[in-house]
Design a protein around this motif. Structure first.
Motif, PDB file in Angstrom:
ATOM      1  N   ALA A 283       0.821  -1.216   0.000  1.00 43.49           N
ATOM      2  CA  ALA A 283       0.000   0.000   0.000  1.00 43.49           C
ATOM      3  C   ALA A 283       0.857   1.269   0.000  1.00 43.49           C
ATOM      4  O   ALA A 283       0.346   2.376  -0.167  1.00 43.49           O
ATOM      5  N   VAL A 284       2.156   1.099   0.169  1.00 45.81           N
ATOM      6  CA  VAL A 284       3.043   2.274   0.150  1.00 45.81           C
ATOM      7  C   VAL A 284       3.085   2.791  -1.288  1.00 45.81           C
ATOM      8  O   VAL A 284       3.427   2.032  -2.198  1.00 45.81           O
ATOM      9  N   PRO A 285       2.713   4.035  -1.509  1.00 41.70           N
ATOM     10  CA  PRO A 285       2.763   4.531  -2.882  1.00 41.70           C
ATOM     11  C   PRO A 285       4.207   4.644  -3.322  1.00 41.70           C
ATOM     12  O   PRO A 285       5.006   5.271  -2.628  1.00 41.70           O
ATOM     13  N   PRO A 286       4.602   4.015  -4.427  1.00 45.91           N
ATOM     14  CA  PRO A 286       6.022   3.979  -4.774  1.00 45.91           C
ATOM     15  C   PRO A 286       6.636   5.360  -5.014  1.00 45.91           C
ATOM     16  O   PRO A 286       7.777   5.561  -4.728  1.00 45.91           O
ATOM     17  N   LEU A 287       5.893   6.283  -5.523  1.00 40.63           N
ATOM     18  CA  LEU A 287       6.479   7.604  -5.731  1.00 40.63           C
ATOM     19  C   LEU A 287       5.492   8.675  -5.296  1.00 40.63           C
ATOM     20  O   LEU A 287       4.390   8.769  -5.821  1.00 40.63           O
ATOM     21  N   ARG A 288       5.891   9.417  -4.314  1.00 37.69           N
ATOM     22  CA  ARG A 288       4.987  10.459  -3.865  1.00 37.69           C
ATOM     23  C   ARG A 288       5.760  11.456  -3.008  1.00 37.69           C
ATOM     24  O   ARG A 288       6.605  11.081  -2.207  1.00 37.69           O
TER      25      ARG A 288
END
Ligand code: GLU
Ligand code: ZN
Length: 294
Positions: A283-288
């Motif tokens: 669930a960790v957004p890869p790029l943010r």
């Protein structure tokens, strides 16, 4: 005594800040991510202080970092390992690498050295050197790859994406990659979760793991927190120190940044316990960047 994890520990993670200052929000996010991943695997979570470079460090930072972690409920296992106490071990590793013909002296000046070093001094011998020199490690592998738990497969090619790198600086200080790998092997680290800004270190560290007969850890690179101007939050960019007075909010913000659910807990411990139960690395957004948060 530092706890040396036993082989039965299936998961050993770590948080390894360089003590250039107290933690800012970006480093707190990295700490929270590696803590939750370790705890959700019933693993150990170790704290190492990567204090190799006194000129870039603050003498008060280790104590500040320790206090910030404790105030945020991020309690590590065993004793803290200070890299400054491990210099003999790095020297021993250099001996082994020298015997295996993997090190050479480099007299290139920093400013003439491209980002990917093309092996200019590769044929220099360690014997006949009077000029000041650094010691470089030779990467033998034509390519290296990992399967990052978040980013998927990543491949690096010799001379294009990676090149030989310094393990001992001209001023005699240990450079960071060798120390990290020697200690990751010593501490039995199975999992590295860290900011994606460190991803360029991964192939270099992988090559060292192989050369030192260590087992490389699994890797997971989490997104880096960006300042409003799009740059990485760093102590150099005067990122604000996280205040322990707002520890509950800081943990909540870190969980939001990492795309994790959390309850309306009133304490850092409640928040971390529930986040450990529901931790989902996917669930960790890869790029943010934090700048995208409204
Ligand atoms: N000490 C390194 C840092 O502060 C992290 C160690 C590593 O994962 O390579 O960024
Ligand atoms: Zn050179």
């Amino acid at each position: 005594m530092t706890k040396v994890p036993e082989a039965k520990d299936a998961y050993i993670g770590r948080f390894a800040p360089s003590p250039s200052g107290p933690l800012h929000f970006g480093s707190l996010v990295a700490a929270v991510a590696s803590y939750l991943d370790a705890r959700s695997h019933q693993g150990s979570w170790l704290l190492r202080i990567d204090d190799l470079d006194p000129a870039r460090e603050s003498s008060t930072a280790p104590a500040e970092i320790v206090d910030q972690l404790l105030q945020h409920g991020l309690v590590w296992d065993g004793d803290i390992l200070f890299q400054s106490s491990r210099l003999a071990n790095y020297q021993q590793a250099r001996k082994q690498l020298t015997a295996d013909n993997r090190l050479y002296p480099c007299t290139c000046s920093r400013k003439d050295t491209p980002r990917i070093y093309a092996g200019h001094c590769l044929t220099n011998s360690l014997q006949d050197l009077s000029q000041p020199h650094a010691i470089r490690f030779h990467i033998k592998e034509p390519k290296l790859e990992i399967h990052d738990r978040l980013l998927g497969p990543i491949k690096w090619r010799q001379q294009l994406d990676m090149g030989d790198f310094i393990v001992l600086r001209k001023d005699g200080l240990n450079a960071y990659q060798l120390a990290v790998v020697v200690d990751d092997i010593y501490q039995g680290i199975t999992d590295v979760l860290r900011g994606a800004d460190l991803i360029h270190s991964t192939p270099l560290q992988l090559s060292l793991f192989k050369a030192l007969n260590g087992t490389p850890p699994r890797y997971c690179h989490v997104p880096v927190v960006l300042a409003a101007d799009g740059r990485k939050l760093s102590k150099q960019a005067f990122a604000e120190t996280v205040s322990s007075k707002s520890a509950v909010d800081n943990i909540r913000n870190a969980l939001d940044f990492l795309g994790q659910k959390h309850t309306k807990g009133h304490s850092v411990n409640e928040l971390l316990e529930s986040a450990t139960r529901s931790w989902n690395v996917q669930a960790v957004p890869p790029l943010r960047g934090i700048s995208e948060k409204t």
